[in-house]
Design a protein around this motif. Structure first.
Motif, PDB file in Angstrom:
ATOM      1  N   SER A  10       0.823  -1.207   0.000  1.00 32.91           N
ATOM      2  CA  SER A  10       0.000   0.000   0.000  1.00 32.91           C
ATOM      3  C   SER A  10       0.863   1.265   0.000  1.00 32.91           C
ATOM      4  O   SER A  10       1.878   1.332   0.685  1.00 32.91           O
ATOM      5  N   ASN A  12      -0.899   3.982   0.756  1.00 28.30           N
ATOM      6  CA  ASN A  12      -1.864   4.780   1.513  1.00 28.30           C
ATOM      7  C   ASN A  12      -1.624   4.664   3.012  1.00 28.30           C
ATOM      8  O   ASN A  12      -2.521   4.282   3.759  1.00 28.30           O
ATOM      9  N   LYS A  30      -5.907   1.281   3.527  1.00 29.75           N
ATOM     10  CA  LYS A  30      -5.713   2.692   3.879  1.00 29.75           C
ATOM     11  C   LYS A  30      -5.462   2.779   5.384  1.00 29.75           C
ATOM     12  O   LYS A  30      -6.290   2.336   6.178  1.00 29.75           O
ATOM     13  N   ASN A  46      -9.476  -4.262   1.321  1.00 29.45           N
ATOM     14  CA  ASN A  46     -10.677  -3.461   1.578  1.00 29.45           C
ATOM     15  C   ASN A  46     -10.759  -3.146   3.071  1.00 29.45           C
ATOM     16  O   ASN A  46     -11.675  -3.571   3.766  1.00 29.45           O
ATOM     17  N   THR A  48      -9.945   0.052   6.059  1.00 34.14           N
ATOM     18  CA  THR A  48      -9.616   1.440   6.387  1.00 34.14           C
ATOM     19  C   THR A  48      -9.306   1.510   7.872  1.00 34.14           C
ATOM     20  O   THR A  48     -10.092   1.044   8.698  1.00 34.14           O
ATOM     21  N   THR A  66     -13.450  -1.766   9.086  1.00 38.18           N
ATOM     22  CA  THR A  66     -13.094  -0.356   9.250  1.00 38.18           C
ATOM     23  C   THR A  66     -12.802  -0.109  10.719  1.00 38.18           C
ATOM     24  O   THR A  66     -13.592  -0.481  11.590  1.00 38.18           O
TER      25      THR A  66
END
Length: 153
Positions: A10, A12, A30, A46, A48, A66
């Motif tokens: 990543s 991010n 992320k 997928n 965050t 998440t």
């Protein structure tokens, strides 16, 4: 800082975040600022993760999870993203899980797929969370049940 023995795909990842050895972070993940991703953590695509999050060793963060700001994930906490897992499941249904701001999850706790853990909630070590946990509550046991209000902000 990304340790030389981590495999990070990543781009991010926020400023001030540390990723320790033997971590795997996939391309689309992320991750916010000032996080501490300890050794032997896997983070899928997928996913965050907010700012100021600590993830202790031995944790896997699967697709559909998440994690908001200021969350603590204890060592070997386990997440799931499928309520009926089996090998090569053509009917796989991704269940999203949300860990809200300021929540803490104790060592070896298990969080079933599709759960929301509320703001500033605390999950005791070894607990198995099978349903949503409201904000500002402490839950413990197997299955996890309400213990008391969390008054430590």
């Amino acid at each position: 800082m990304i340790h030389a023995l981590a495999h990070v795909q990543s781009q991010n990842i926020g400023d001030g975040t540390n990723v320790w050895q033997f971590c795997v972070i996939l391309k689309e993940a992320k991750i916010g600022n000032n996080c501490n991703i300890n050794c032997q953590v896997l983070i899928e695509n997928n996913v965050t993760i907010g700012n100021n999050v600590t993830i202790k060793p031995g944790v896997q963060i699967w697709d559909g999870i998440t994690i908001e700001d200021d969350v603590f994930i204890g060592p070997n906490a386990t997440f799931t993203n499928d309520l009926f897992p089996k090998s090569k499941n053509k009917d796989f249904k991704l269940e999203e899980t949300l860990i809200k701001k300021g929540a803490s999850i104790g060592a070896n706790a298990t969080i079933l797929a599709g759960i929301t853990i509320g703001e500033n909630a605390l999950i005791g070590a070894g607990s198995v969370v099978t349903k949503n946990v409201p904000a500002n509550e402490i839950w413990v046991g197997n299955p996890a049940k309400f213990l008391k209000k969390n008054t430590n902000d």
